[in-house]
Write a protein that holds these residues in place. Structure first.
Motif, PDB file in Angstrom:
ATOM      1  N   PHE A   3       0.758  11.070 -12.325  1.00 52.10           N
ATOM      2  CA  PHE A   3       0.596  12.116 -13.330  1.00 52.10           C
ATOM      3  C   PHE A   3      -0.865  12.429 -13.682  1.00 52.10           C
ATOM      4  O   PHE A   3      -1.162  13.549 -14.079  1.00 52.10           O
ATOM      5  N   ALA A   4      -1.750  11.440 -13.552  1.00 50.61           N
ATOM      6  CA  ALA A   4      -3.165  11.705 -13.801  1.00 50.61           C
ATOM      7  C   ALA A   4      -3.891  12.063 -12.507  1.00 50.61           C
ATOM      8  O   ALA A   4      -4.756  12.941 -12.482  1.00 50.61           O
ATOM      9  N   GLY A   5      -3.506  11.380 -11.408  1.00 48.73           N
ATOM     10  CA  GLY A   5      -4.149  11.652 -10.118  1.00 48.73           C
ATOM     11  C   GLY A   5      -3.463  12.734  -9.319  1.00 48.73           C
ATOM     12  O   GLY A   5      -3.974  13.164  -8.283  1.00 48.73           O
ATOM     13  N   ASP A   6      -2.277  13.177  -9.791  1.00 51.06           N
ATOM     14  CA  ASP A   6      -1.537  14.258  -9.136  1.00 51.06           C
ATOM     15  C   ASP A   6      -1.256  13.931  -7.665  1.00 51.06           C
ATOM     16  O   ASP A   6      -1.354  14.797  -6.778  1.00 51.06           O
ATOM     17  N   ARG A   7      -0.896  12.672  -7.391  1.00 48.95           N
ATOM     18  CA  ARG A   7      -0.598  12.262  -6.028  1.00 48.95           C
ATOM     19  C   ARG A   7       0.918  12.295  -5.799  1.00 48.95           C
ATOM     20  O   ARG A   7       1.719  12.122  -6.727  1.00 48.95           O
ATOM     21  N   THR A   8       1.323  12.502  -4.558  1.00 49.19           N
ATOM     22  CA  THR A   8       2.745  12.522  -4.230  1.00 49.19           C
ATOM     23  C   THR A   8       3.273  11.097  -4.160  1.00 49.19           C
ATOM     24  O   THR A   8       2.501  10.127  -4.043  1.00 49.19           O
ATOM     25  N   GLN A   9       4.598  10.985  -4.197  1.00 46.14           N
ATOM     26  CA  GLN A   9       5.203   9.651  -4.112  1.00 46.14           C
ATOM     27  C   GLN A   9       4.890   9.003  -2.774  1.00 46.14           C
ATOM     28  O   GLN A   9       4.722   7.780  -2.688  1.00 46.14           O
ATOM     29  N   ALA A  10       4.813   9.799  -1.721  1.00 45.39           N
ATOM     30  CA  ALA A  10       4.495   9.251  -0.394  1.00 45.39           C
ATOM     31  C   ALA A  10       3.078   8.685  -0.376  1.00 45.39           C
ATOM     32  O   ALA A  10       2.835   7.616   0.192  1.00 45.39           O
ATOM     33  N   GLN A  11       2.138   9.389  -0.995  1.00 46.40           N
ATOM     34  CA  GLN A  11       0.755   8.902  -1.052  1.00 46.40           C
ATOM     35  C   GLN A  11       0.663   7.625  -1.876  1.00 46.40           C
ATOM     36  O   GLN A  11      -0.064   6.683  -1.520  1.00 46.40           O
ATOM     37  N   ILE A  12       1.404   7.580  -2.994  1.00 48.59           N
ATOM     38  CA  ILE A  12       1.387   6.379  -3.837  1.00 48.59           C
ATOM     39  C   ILE A  12       1.990   5.200  -3.087  1.00 48.59           C
ATOM     40  O   ILE A  12       1.481   4.067  -3.133  1.00 48.59           O
ATOM     41  N   ALA A  13       3.079   5.458  -2.376  1.00 49.37           N
ATOM     42  CA  ALA A  13       3.741   4.392  -1.617  1.00 49.37           C
ATOM     43  C   ALA A  13       2.799   3.784  -0.594  1.00 49.37           C
ATOM     44  O   ALA A  13       2.748   2.560  -0.424  1.00 49.37           O
ATOM     45  N   ALA A  14       2.034   4.631   0.068  1.00 47.64           N
ATOM     46  CA  ALA A  14       1.086   4.135   1.070  1.00 47.64           C
ATOM     47  C   ALA A  14      -0.016   3.307   0.422  1.00 47.64           C
ATOM     48  O   ALA A  14      -0.498   2.333   0.999  1.00 47.64           O
ATOM     49  N   SER A  15      -0.434   3.680  -0.803  1.00 50.87           N
ATOM     50  CA  SER A  15      -1.546   2.982  -1.452  1.00 50.87           C
ATOM     51  C   SER A  15      -1.136   1.633  -2.023  1.00 50.87           C
ATOM     52  O   SER A  15      -1.954   0.717  -2.118  1.00 50.87           O
ATOM     53  N   VAL A  16       0.151   1.483  -2.440  1.00 54.39           N
ATOM     54  CA  VAL A  16       0.585   0.215  -3.056  1.00 54.39           C
ATOM     55  C   VAL A  16       1.417  -0.638  -2.101  1.00 54.39           C
ATOM     56  O   VAL A  16       1.834  -1.744  -2.453  1.00 54.39           O
TER      57      VAL A  16
END
Length: 263
Positions: A225-238
């Motif tokens: 919500f603050a970084g405006d990243r997609t769920q796919a991008q978040i999944a890759a980062s964590v």
């Protein structure tokens, strides 16, 4: 070097003679003698035409002529105080540089719209001359790099000088602005509502709710919500699957909503 102003007053010779006599009498009196004040007053009155001519010479630069007369008088009083008639120098040739110098210092130190360092005030006069000569030679205004090269300054100092020079005068907020017949001032056109201001209260309220989440869940919520990243991008980062991230987001938001309702 300042040149004496042209003497058009028919009593100029008499004024010089009277001034010399008064200055000789003044120098002969001891400090604290009440007669000194009267002699100074007569000397100021005697040179009032010169004061007026200096004020007129520098008028038209945004300062009232009466104020410039007062400033020139300060220089005149200083000249009267320091002049020694025994040295044989003419008083007016001694006083003129002090009077005009006082007026120039007034413009340098007192008429800027904002406070800037003295070195930049002193460089501004060189910048004005440079701009005129450079534009005449090249058909364009000098760039910051040109100013640095011509004045022997570093690029950063030249940029600072150009910015400070623009601060010499400022427009009044009461200046009429807009189409003819439109009653609006410059001040009324400035500013406006800040869209981010509406979200400020929400950010303050959300801060303690985010603190209740684990570091991983908090990171996921902020990235979404603050970084405006997609769920796919978040999944890759964590290092999680996108479905797992989706479930964690849903769980975190539900928990935050419940905490907010409970207060």
């Amino acid at each position: 070097m300042s040149r004496p102003l042209p003497e058009t007053d028919p009593t100029a010779a008499d004024r010089r003679s009277q001034a010399h006599a008064l200055l000789v009498r003044l120098s002969a009196l001891e400090e604290g003698d009440p007669r000194r004040e009267e002699l100074r007053r007569r000397l100021v009155e005697l040179h009032a035409p010169v004061v007026r001519r200096i004020a007129r010479r520098y008028s038209g630069r945004g300062e009232p002529e009466e104020d410039l007369r007062q400033v020139a008088c300060v220089g005149l009083m200083q000249a009267i105080r320091d002049f020694d008639p025994r040295r044989g120098k003419e008083f007016l040739s001694y006083a003129l540089p002090m009077m005009t110098g006082e007026v120039k210092r007034h413009f340098r130190d007192r008429t800027w719209a904002v406070r800037v360092p003295r070195r930049l005030k002193e460089l501004r006069s060189r910048l004005i001359v440079l701009e005129g000569e450079f534009t005449q030679r090249h058909g364009r205004s000098p760039t910051v790099a040109d100013v640095a090269e011509e004045l022997g300054l570093g690029t950063a100092e030249a940029r600072e000088l150009v910015a400070a020079s623009a601060a010499y005068s400022a427009l009044s907020l009461d200046l009429p602005c807009g189409a003819e017949g439109e009653e609006r001032t410059l001040g009324e056109t400035l500013g406006g509502s800040d869209p981010a201001l509406e979200a400020a209260e929400d950010r303050v309220a959300l801060a303690p709710l985010l603190e209740r989440l684990s570091p991983r869940d908090r990171s996921i919520v902020l990235q979404r919500f603050a970084g405006d990243r997609t769920q796919a991008q978040i999944a890759a980062s964590v290092g999680l699957s996108q479905m797992h991230v989706s479930r964690l987001l849903s769980t975190s938001l539900t928990r935050m909503r419940r905490c907010a309702e409970e207060g």
